[in-house]
Design a protein around this motif. Sequence first.
Motif, PDB file in Angstrom:
ATOM      1  N   MET A   1     103.907  52.230 100.188  1.00 22.42           N
ATOM      2  CA  MET A   1     104.552  52.183 101.498  1.00 22.42           C
ATOM      3  C   MET A   1     103.563  51.805 102.573  1.00 22.42           C
ATOM      4  O   MET A   1     102.418  52.200 102.519  1.00 22.42           O
ATOM      5  CB  MET A   1     105.096  53.573 101.831  1.00 22.42           C
ATOM      6  N   SER A   2     103.977  51.086 103.535  1.00 23.59           N
ATOM      7  CA  SER A   2     103.059  50.689 104.592  1.00 23.59           C
ATOM      8  C   SER A   2     102.939  51.827 105.583  1.00 23.59           C
ATOM      9  O   SER A   2     103.683  52.797 105.537  1.00 23.59           O
ATOM     10  CB  SER A   2     103.601  49.464 105.317  1.00 23.59           C
TER      11      SER A   2
ATOM     12  N   GLY B   1     108.227  53.786 105.273  1.00 21.03           N
ATOM     13  CA  GLY B   1     108.092  54.785 104.248  1.00 21.03           C
ATOM     14  C   GLY B   1     108.887  56.012 104.603  1.00 21.03           C
ATOM     15  O   GLY B   1     108.828  56.507 105.707  1.00 21.03           O
ATOM     16  N   SER B   2     109.636  56.470 103.664  1.00 18.17           N
ATOM     17  CA  SER B   2     110.411  57.669 103.901  1.00 18.17           C
ATOM     18  C   SER B   2     110.718  58.269 102.565  1.00 18.17           C
ATOM     19  O   SER B   2     110.412  57.718 101.529  1.00 18.17           O
ATOM     20  CB  SER B   2     111.710  57.330 104.596  1.00 18.17           C
ATOM     21  N   ALA B   3     111.357  59.380 102.646  1.00 17.25           N
ATOM     22  CA  ALA B   3     111.718  60.105 101.443  1.00 17.25           C
ATOM     23  C   ALA B   3     112.510  59.225 100.500  1.00 17.25           C
ATOM     24  O   ALA B   3     112.286  59.227  99.306  1.00 17.25           O
ATOM     25  CB  ALA B   3     112.555  61.289 101.846  1.00 17.25           C
TER      26      ALA B   3
ATOM     27  N   SER C   1     112.415  56.261  99.933  1.00 18.89           N
ATOM     28  CA  SER C   1     111.812  55.017  99.490  1.00 18.89           C
ATOM     29  C   SER C   1     110.925  55.151  98.274  1.00 18.89           C
ATOM     30  O   SER C   1     110.613  54.165  97.644  1.00 18.89           O
ATOM     31  CB  SER C   1     110.952  54.480 100.608  1.00 18.89           C
ATOM     32  N   ALA C   2     110.472  56.348  97.969  1.00 17.44           N
ATOM     33  CA  ALA C   2     109.423  56.424  96.969  1.00 17.44           C
ATOM     34  C   ALA C   2     109.936  56.047  95.599  1.00 17.44           C
ATOM     35  O   ALA C   2     111.021  56.433  95.207  1.00 17.44           O
ATOM     36  CB  ALA C   2     108.837  57.817  96.930  1.00 17.44           C
ATOM     37  N   PRO C   3     109.149  55.254  94.906  1.00 16.59           N
ATOM     38  CA  PRO C   3     109.549  54.860  93.576  1.00 16.59           C
ATOM     39  C   PRO C   3     109.508  56.046  92.623  1.00 16.59           C
ATOM     40  O   PRO C   3     108.831  57.035  92.896  1.00 16.59           O
ATOM     41  CB  PRO C   3     108.498  53.822  93.196  1.00 16.59           C
TER      42      PRO C   3
ATOM     43  N   PHE D   1     100.317  64.607  98.471  1.00 19.68           N
ATOM     44  CA  PHE D   1      99.722  63.587  99.343  1.00 19.68           C
ATOM     45  C   PHE D   1     100.052  62.172  98.893  1.00 19.68           C
ATOM     46  O   PHE D   1     100.091  61.871  97.705  1.00 19.68           O
ATOM     47  CB  PHE D   1      98.188  63.728  99.329  1.00 19.68           C
ATOM     48  N   GLU D   2     100.258  61.315  99.871  1.00 22.94           N
ATOM     49  CA  GLU D   2     100.289  59.874  99.632  1.00 22.94           C
ATOM     50  C   GLU D   2      99.180  59.303 100.506  1.00 22.94           C
ATOM     51  O   GLU D   2      99.201  59.481 101.720  1.00 22.94           O
ATOM     52  CB  GLU D   2     101.643  59.298 100.031  1.00 22.94           C
ATOM     53  N   THR D   3      98.199  58.656  99.886  1.00 24.24           N
ATOM     54  CA  THR D   3      97.045  58.147 100.630  1.00 24.24           C
ATOM     55  C   THR D   3      96.971  56.632 100.528  1.00 24.24           C
ATOM     56  O   THR D   3      97.130  56.076  99.439  1.00 24.24           O
ATOM     57  CB  THR D   3      95.745  58.759 100.057  1.00 24.24           C
TER      58      THR D   3
ATOM     59  N   THR E   1     112.590  71.970 100.961  1.00 30.22           N
ATOM     60  CA  THR E   1     112.702  70.610 101.492  1.00 30.22           C
ATOM     61  C   THR E   1     111.422  70.274 102.238  1.00 30.22           C
ATOM     62  O   THR E   1     110.906  71.091 102.998  1.00 30.22           O
ATOM     63  CB  THR E   1     113.895  70.518 102.459  1.00 30.22           C
ATOM     64  N   ARG E   2     110.923  69.052 102.017  1.00 25.37           N
ATOM     65  CA  ARG E   2     109.638  68.709 102.615  1.00 25.37           C
ATOM     66  C   ARG E   2     109.793  67.845 103.859  1.00 25.37           C
ATOM     67  O   ARG E   2     110.791  67.137 104.025  1.00 25.37           O
ATOM     68  CB  ARG E   2     108.806  67.939 101.601  1.00 25.37           C
ATOM     69  N   ARG E   3     108.786  67.902 104.694  1.00 25.31           N
ATOM     70  CA  ARG E   3     108.666  66.945 105.790  1.00 25.31           C
ATOM     71  C   ARG E   3     107.346  66.217 105.562  1.00 25.31           C
ATOM     72  O   ARG E   3     106.378  66.798 105.071  1.00 25.31           O
ATOM     73  CB  ARG E   3     108.672  67.655 107.144  1.00 25.31           C
TER      74      ARG E   3
HETATM   75 MG    MG Z   1     107.655  59.094  99.211  1.00 24.87          MG
END
Ligand code: MG
Length: 505
Positions: free
Chosen positions: A1-2, A6-8, A10-12, A39-41, A238-240
């Motif tokens: 994701m750029s 990117g959002s919930a 969208s993640a593959p 984490f997404e880095t 639920t995550r933010r």
């Molecule tokens: Mg994601």
Amino acid sequence: MSATSGSAASAPPATAATSQPPSIPQGPLVQGYEVVIGFETHAQLSTASKIFSRASTAFGAEPNTQACAVDLALPGTLPVMNKGAVERAIRFGLAVGAHVAERSVFARKNYFYPDLPKGYQISQFEIPVVQGGQVEFFLDGDKRAVRLVRAHLEEDAGKSLHEDFVGQTGIDLNRAGTPLLEIVTEPDMRSSLEAVAYARELHRLVTWIGICDGNMQEGSFRCDANVSVRKPGAALGTRREIKNLNSFKFMQQAIDFEVRWQIEQIEDGHAIEQATVLFDPATGETRAMRTKEDAADYRYFPDPDLPPLVIARDWVDTVRADMPELPHVLRARLASEHGLSEYDAAILTQSKSMARYFLDAVAAGGQPKLVCNWITGELSRRLNAQEIEVDASSVDAATLAALVRRIADGTVSNNAARQVFEALWTGEGTDVDAVIEAKGLRQMNDSSALETIIDEVIAANTKSVEEFRQGKDKAFNALVGQVMKASRGKANPSQVNELLRKKLG
Ligand code: MG
Ligand code: ADP
């Protein structure tokens, strides 16, 4: 994701075999809640040119001077894969013990944003190049491991510039097409401290293996923290997602704020809504950018302009042969070969240049434990104060080794050595022995001269002597201090101790 998307939604999907967590230790509960973080880095890969074009990736150029026809998405252009970006992804996969896919696929992630002229971002979705693996680090002396789901290659988007325009927004496409590796963890972290420790270790790792310059101010390493809370034993909350954290300090502040905010919401009877949030360093608060519901439908599909990425096994072998010794391996080696504690070894392996400095000093004849103490003490203090890296140290490894040798052979005391170091650091002198002589710091090893001083001190401090004889240890220390002072720091403290005790009976 750029960074801009990117959002919930969208993640593959995770493609790595999702093994059961190696029993994740429960973190400290916060008001009875367990904190869960993933984490997404985005690590910017240190290639000279972009991921699918030949434009430069250099930071800080005049807007729109480093965007070529491919980056501008002019009709008829075609992306061409940058081999250097793939090689860096392989290095990463090897460094974290992941599976480097023999075949991975680029996909189009479709969304509209002014800084994305193509109308889609090229990323990897169902089949990423790096699958699984884990990052290991120490937290409070305990070894931790955070499992990775995946790491995939993608291009960065451009930048919207709001600051320089009144009532208008400018678009700078220099960053469009910059190669990124997006590294995604399992939700394995249980506190903000653990999350920061993970991020620091990941940062150390990508810079160590030379795939990312790690410059956080310039956005070369930015983290999205997914945060949720739950009662122990309950299903995941639920995550933010806190976007674009580019300092370790903000990372911790943002997560701590978010955790308190979520608990407060739940305690007040509100459900947490999945959302993307931003951290505002000025207020120390997070606030929602958008909720999951209005997130775009990215409609991923394989990019017809790019063939599947096929990585031959012998290429992986070549890259493996070229890998540097990894931090955790070096850490263990420093501990076993040089008799250092795991703790000391961990500090010395904070950066490759620090470890190099230590090894160079030891190779130049410095006693390992002493060298370590000087690096983690005096040297680090000065480097930190000036905010410079060890590469820029004005005292090089061979010089520190020379100083340490003079401590070990009794030529100078520790105190005197600090004065020598000061002179070397400020450039007042460059040669250890010359500085010792010039400043008259040679330790007094002549016991008759020392005995004279001790006799004088005993005669002049009858009160302390009396107190010592009544069993007061403090009085003894005071006498040692007087002798050291009278010798102008040149006496050997252990010799002073010994002689003084003998004389006092
Ligand atoms: Mg994601
Ligand atoms: P999605 O596909 O919905 O975006 P992912 O599985 O890609 O979800 O997860 C994105 C990130 O969020 C990962 O780092 C993952 O570990 C983390 N994550 C997923 N669920 C939670 C949760 N309940 N709490 C905290 N982090 C989570």
